[in-house]
Design an enzyme around this catalytic site. Structure first.
Site, short mmCIF file in Angstrom:
data_model
loop_
_atom_site.label_atom_id
_atom_site.label_comp_id
_atom_site.label_asym_id
_atom_site.label_seq_id
_atom_site.Cartn_x
_atom_site.Cartn_y
_atom_site.Cartn_z
N HIS A 222 -5.93 73.83 103.64
CA HIS A 222 -6.82 74.98 103.43
C HIS A 222 -6.31 76.12 104.28
O HIS A 222 -5.99 75.92 105.45
CB HIS A 222 -8.25 74.60 103.82
CG HIS A 222 -9.28 75.56 103.31
ND1 HIS A 222 -9.41 76.81 103.81
CD2 HIS A 222 -10.21 75.43 102.33
CE1 HIS A 222 -10.40 77.43 103.16
NE2 HIS A 222 -10.89 76.61 102.26
N ARG B 2 -13.98 84.88 102.06
CA ARG B 2 -13.13 85.78 101.27
C ARG B 2 -13.79 86.13 99.95
O ARG B 2 -13.73 87.27 99.50
CB ARG B 2 -11.76 85.13 101.05
CG ARG B 2 -10.87 85.22 102.28
CD ARG B 2 -9.62 84.36 102.15
NE ARG B 2 -9.95 82.93 102.26
CZ ARG B 2 -9.37 81.98 101.55
NH1 ARG B 2 -8.46 82.28 100.66
NH2 ARG B 2 -9.72 80.72 101.72
#
Ligand SMILES: Cc1cc2nc3c(=O)[nH]c(=O)nc-3n(C[C@H](O)[C@H](O)[C@H](O)COP(=O)(O)OP(=O)(O)OC[C@H]3O[C@@H](n4cnc5c(N)ncnc54)[C@H](O)[C@@H]3O)c2cc1C
Ligand code: SF4
Ligand code: SF4
Ligand code: FES
Ligand code: FES
Lengths: 259, 253, 643
Positions: free
Chosen positions: C257, C277
């Protein structure tokens, strides 16, 4: 705490911080108030200094009330000879005694149940609020409503305090301000009450179907998060207002008149 | 930034136990669980501690640090003085298994006693419509990670083993509140909350709220509202009268 | 104290589910609903499985926020994300069934965030064309676990009502670790007969006799040093499956990740959810540049914004703008961060900056990302409403896993053995899209539960259930006791740390043949050392012993990953080779299958990837397909793809 099966740790608490400070302060402050209020309630004098009526004595309902203090009439009559404060005190007292916040405060500090979080309580048995007398705590909402009525009366007292000692309107003194602050704090205390939060909207399952009540609930919830603060401030407010009136009534000093 | 800390960890089982002292290096940014792990890796490989995520998300690592119920993985070493002796003990309300691990099955038994979510009959999955403002209250309670710190701290259970059968504890009273506020739940659990789950035992002293690592306002938002709802049903003569009236009307109509 | 064979606690069930994460619970609920007596076994307490950590959401093409969304679009995104290595049938089933699974959760009491018209709200996530992730703030996994846990309780309540016993039909065995699957039958036709393990609490052994076992033991992250995974991610299920004769698929695909915490060291690896995000956070290097614009690969050029202005407009007007490159699939972002740090443009602690503070108001941040706010506040002392976070890649998810039949989760090699969830492979190809795991868990969890139930029904129709051999029990028992009986040997914790270091350094995000060979050598050494592990203390809740037993599985898994990574000579998704930096369509047609060799090592073979049927290929345009398929495959394309 040392029940069979549990880890054998004999200490009643391993807390190393000053957890006892808060309950101790609570006991001192609450006791001081109780002592003061009891003395004042039984005193039966120095509660009216025109145009101010002490909140501890309002409404003054007995014939024995000093002249000027009985704007709401004297339904009790002349047979009553004790202090007129004792007639009405049960309401504010009941309101505060059954208040969710004060309950927490005195259960913890006076009754040690518990004295602090993760500090063992001194009692062998515990039944909480499941039986008489503590089951009566469930009457809090009635006291809340009584409290609202008292708030109205005390607000009336503030309005009539916009007079001068001779009874002419349009005047104001430090006493007016003191009563005003005390009454305002009482309103904040009442409106931030948990029963109030429940009544205005908390009991609903669907806020979306009652937008106005939802808005009220949001407002009361916001006040409610500071309920403990209002509980203390309003207590000090009442005590101070009474003290101020007593000082005037006993001629310890004279009121500062603004206009 | 490294220093040596003194740890006092309770070690034992259901028969005996005592505090053991360890001197352990501590690095910047570490939490108590790191130090317990270091004791395991370098000094006492069989020191028992329960943990999973080390991120405050699973609620496994509940214990007591300096007497305060806490998640070991969310207790930063920087909150202590370098010179302080740090005491770590197991939860004191539940039966001990070993060292810092306790038997929390009490909680799972209580969970089973709360009747489950009951949607209206005939409502098909996919047809559920709920407004955000209607789900928010219950959502707050569903943040619960079941660390059982509240159950451990609540004096009704902690100081009174004999109350365990009668009192389900804040976690599960909150679960009842959650369902009672769920916009699509149809079951009334209020009487049961008082009679079977012991809501009346709670004296709203807020220790559950104080220790909740998820910062759920258990007392203010779940327990007191639930008490008020129970009052509506059990102790409010006016509302009771109203109900009788409505029933009468319904019968006639 | 070694209990004698007769003393061992024994249970008989129709279906045994190993793992109480999303996949395991959903499988168990299904098996029980099919009328099978079901056991749920998990290493930790009930409701604590790694799934609680999932934050962002669960992907399901319900079309609640953007009505253009449907399963075909979701399928397309999933295949793109996986670089077309996905098992197409799994990707199809997943895209089709996840909305129903989300709604089902809601009918069991889940409270997802809502849209203004009262439906389940959906959020944007990397690689998903439309807002698609059903979520609850940033604690969606917790909601899923709690809902499934409460549904298990609901079923138990029904059983208590109807049968007088909460545990008549479905029972949870918490803090119980399975160390061995037991088989029955002749060498070439062995079926599942049961599972053997120990109670963590007491250390005593327990035997489950059952004809069907579902493995849903989750991921493998604990073999790596920097990982977002919880303690349970030791790959037990994969080890169990290998040792029972099942095969693993494409183990080289490990997802790093892009955004894990990097500081303080103690929390290095803990996840910073992608929603940061999705909701507007941007990545910057030490020069303050939004470097992701420099890393948009050709295959994605068409779908991503090329200027900051366009990217910013997308948050409010996704119809007319392309999404910002911060939302590229995870493998791309992770590699980009890696390159920036290597080029010396990293943050002080070796990551890059993830900035929401300058993009959203403090209030919005606290409302939308409450757990992130707390995580940084409480663990790092950073206020994300004021400062940028420092983030870097962390080992997060394994796309590879047990090879299964897409429709019912059955392992081809071992009748009676099923698998679902992160432990199973194939669904996500070479790279998983965020949110596709939670939906995967419930879609394939249900299917595996159903598959297991049908298998048992058929078996019972034939009239005979496999039996556990007493000798096997004795052997399993002895194997587990070795570390306790060895004196003055290796420290299990040290061995674990050495393995984690090896995997991190040599089988990490960027790999090459040299390093992989070295990794295999080291793993071989570690395997030797592992034989001499000794632990002190008794059997009662002894973590040293637990680690020693988990290590067996971690070593097998690590070896599988390293071998498969060495074998695949290309870069694709969660497998990047700097000696073979290009994606190669020829390799797309190859599945790598790991199995346990007689010498206890891992052997690897190539197997063709199932052909994507034309009706699904028709969902893509030809230009896009040319990036993935070989010339030969392209020449077979049907008419509609030809232009
Ligand atoms: C921090 C983080 C955030 C994530 N966010 C998302 C997200 O937003 N969306 C998304 O879709 N995915 C997300 N994921 C991925 C997703 O959470 C996991 O892939 C998924 O939860 C795996 O679920 P599972 O059911 O396969 O297994 P798990 O939840 O890992 O459960 C494994 C179970 O197996 C048991 N077990 C293991 N070994 C044994 C044994 N030997 N014996 C008995 N029991 C055993 C364990 O006790 C546990 O109960 C995230 C992952 C992480 C780490
Ligand atoms: S508020 Fe009630 S439930 Fe919470 S700790 Fe106090 S007594 Fe227990
Ligand atoms: S309510 Fe809070 S303290 Fe209690 S179990 Fe849940 S998370 Fe823990
Ligand atoms: S709760 Fe304090 S006044 Fe009602
Ligand atoms: S280990 Fe999960 S909360 Fe501490």
């Amino acid at each position: 705490m040392l029940s069979p099966g549990r880890a054998r740790i004999p200490q009643k608490t391993l807390r190393s911080d000053r957890w006892w400070l808060l309950p101790t302060v609570t006991v001192i402050v609450l006791l001081s108030f109780v002592v003061y209020a009891t003395w004042r309630a039984f005193e039966g004098a120095y509660y009216y200094a025109s145009p101010y009526l002490s909140p501890l004595y309002s409404p003054c309902l007995a014939t024995s009330c000093v002249p000027g203090s009985t704007d709401l009439g004297t339904p009790i009559g002349s047979w009553y000879v004790l202090s007129p404060a004792l007639l009405i005190l049960v309401f504010p007292l009941g309101f505060r005694m059954t208040c969710y916040y004060y309950r927490k405060a005195y259960y913890r500090s006076f009754w040690g149940s518990p004295p602090g979080c993760a500090v063992a309580e001194p009692h062998k048995k515990y039944t909480g609020e499941t039986r008489f007398p503590l089951i009566l705590q469930n009457s809090h909402r009635w006291f809340f409503i009584a409290g609202l009525i008292f708030n109205c009366i005390l607000t009336f007292d503030v309005i009539i305090a916009f007079r001068n000692p001779e009874g002419q309107w349009g005047h104001m003194g430090l006493g007016t301000l003191v009563l005003l602050i005390s009454a305002t704090l009482l309103w904040f205390y009442s409106l931030s009450c948990h029963a109030c939060k429940h009544i205005v909207g908390g009991r609903l399952k669907h806020f979306s179907r009652h937008p106005v009540r939802y808005r009220l609930w949001t407002l009361v919830s916001r006040l409610n998060s500071s309920h403990s603060m209002f509980a203390w401030l309003s207590l000090f407010g009442v005590a101070f207002a009474d003290f101020y009136v007593r000082c005037l009534a006993a001629d310890w000093f004279t009121d500062i008149r603004f206009f | 930034m490294t220093y040596d800390a003194t740890f006092r960890v309770w070690r034992g089982d259901d028969e005996e136990g005592e505090f053991a002292d360890y001197t352990v290096p501590v690095n910047e940014g570490e939490v108590v669980l790191d130090i317990i792990h270091r004791i395991q890796a370098t000094q006492q490989p069989d020191l028992a501690v329960r943990w999973n995520c080390k991120a405050g998300k699973c609620g496994s690592c509940s214990a007591e640090v300096n007497g305060k119920p806490r998640l070991l993985c969310m207790t930063r070493m920087s909150t202590f003085l370098d010179t302080e002796t740090i005491t770590v003990t197991p939860l004191r309300t539940f039966p001990i298994i070993k060292d810092l691990v306790t038997d929390v099955s009490f909680n799972y038994e209580k969970a089973r006693k709360v009747p489950s979510f009951t949607p209206p009959p005939g409502l098909e999955p996919g047809d559920y419509r709920m407004q955000q403002i209607d789900v928010e209250r219950s959502q707050e309670f569903r943040k619960c990670i079941e660390c059982f710190l509240c159950q451990n701290t609540c004096h009704v259970l902690r100081d009174h083993e004999e109350n365990k059968p009668k009192f389900s504890g804040p976690r599960f009273l909150m679960r009842i509140a959650e369902l009672d506020m769920h916009p699509l739940d149809t079951l009334d659990r209020k009487k049961a909350a008082q009679d079977e789950h012991g809501l009346g035992y709670c004296n709203i002293t807020k220790c559950c709220t104080e220790v909740c690592p998820e910062h759920i306002k258990i007392t203010d938002n779940a327990l007191i509202p639930l008490k008020e709802r129970v009052i509506d049903e059990k102790y409010d003569p006016l509302l009771a009268l109203g109900r009788v009236f409505r029933k009468d009307k319904a019968k006639k109509g | 104290m070694t209990e004698t064979q007769q003393d061992i606690e024994r249970h008989q069930y129709d279906v045994v589910v190993i793992g109480a994460g999303g996949a395991g619970l959903r499988a168990a609920i299904e098996a029980r609903s099919q009328g099978k007596r079901t056991a749920i076994i998990c290493k930790s307490l009930f409701g604590k499985a790694h799934t609680v950590m999932a934050e962002g959401g669960m992907a399901a093409a319900m079309g609640n926020v953007n009505s253009h969304d449907n399963w075909q679009v979701h399928f397309r995104d999933t295949m793109r994300g996986g670089k077309f290595m996905n098992n197409w049938r799994m990707a199809e089933l997943h895209a089709q069934e996840s909305p129903a699974r989300a709604w089902e959760l809601e009918s069991w009491g889940a409270l997802f965030d809502r849209t203004p018209d009262g439906k389940i709200s959906q959020r944007n996530f990397g690689g998903h064309e439309y807002p698609r992730l059903a979520h609850v703030g940033d604690r969606t996994g917790l909601e899923m676990i709690r809902t499934l846990q409460q549904e298990v309780v609901a079923l138990q309540q029904a059983d208590a009502r109807d049968l007088g016993d909460y545990e008549a039909m479905i029972k949870v065995f918490p803090e119980c670790t399975i160390t061995q699957l037991l088989l029955d039958g002749p060498e070439d036709d062995r079926r599942i007969a049961g599972a053997f393990g120990y109670w963590r609490e007491s250390g005593s052994f327990v035997l489950f006799e059952a004809p069907a076992v579902v493995i849903s033991t989750g991921g493998i992250g604990k073999s790596f040093k920097v990982t977002s995974n919880s303690w349970e991610g030791t790959g037990d299920g994969l080890g169990l499956a290998l040792r029972a004769g099942a095969t693993l698929l494409n183990m080289e695909f490990v997802q790093f990740h892009p955004t894990g915490m990097v500081w303080p060291l103690s929390v290095k690896g803990i996840l910073v959810t992608e929603s940061v995000r999705g909701d507007g956070g941007v990545l910057k290097n030490s020069e303050g540049r939004r470097f992701m614009f420099d890393y948009i690969p050709d295959v994605f050029k068409a779908q991503y914004a090329t200027t900051e202005e366009e990217g910013d407009r997308w948050y409010t007007d996704p119809e007319n703008n392309r999404r910002p490159p911060e939302l590229l699939p995870r493998d791309e972002v992770a590699r980009a961060i890696n390159s920036e740090v290597k080029a010396g443009r990293g943050s002080p602690h070796g990551g890059v900056f993830l900035d929401v503070a300058s993009r959203l108001s403090a209030e919005v941040i606290r409302k939308k990302l409450p757990s992130m706010y707390h995580q940084f506040m409480e663990l790092a002392g950073v206020d994300i409403t004021k400062e940028a976070m420092e983030v870097g890649p962390t080992c997060h998810y394994v796309m590879g896993g047990i090879e299964v039949d897409p429709d019912n989760g059955a392992t081809p090699a071992v009748p009676g053995l099923f698998s679902a969830g992160e432990a199973a492979g194939g669904m996500h190809g070479s790279n998983r899209l965020g949110g596709n795991s939670l939906s995967d868990l419930v879609v394939f969890g249900r299917r595996a539960g159903l598959g297991a139930a049908h298998y048992v029904t058929e078996l019972d129709a034939e009239g005979s259930r496999p039996r556990v051999a007493e000798a096997d029990i004795a052997r399993a028992q002895q194997a587990d006791l070795v570390p306790l009986e060895t004196d003055a040997g290796e420290n299990p914790y040290e061995l674990h740390q050495d393995l984690q270091q090896t995997m991190n350094d040599l089988v990490g995000i960027i790999r090459n043949a040299d390093e992989l060979r070295r990794a295999l050598e080291r793993i071989a050494e570690l395997k030797q050392r592992a034989k001499r592990i000794s632990v002190t203390g008794g059997r009662r809740y002894n973590p040293g012993w637990h680690v020693a037993l988990d290590l067996k599985n971690m070593l097998l898994v690590s070896e599988s990953i390293a071998r498969a990574a060495l074998e695949r000579q290309e870069s694709r998704g969660g497998h990047t080779r700097d000696d073979f930096p290009k994606m190669d369509p020829k390799w797309r047609r190859v599945n790598l299958i790991c199995s346990l060799a007689a010498d206890g090592g891992i052997s690897i073979r190539r197997q063709p990837l199932p052909q994507i049927p034309d009706r699904l290929l028709a969902l893509f345009d030809r230009v896009e397909l040319t990036k993935y398929l070989t010339a030969e495959e392209l020449s077979h394309l049907p008419e509609e793809n030809q232009q």
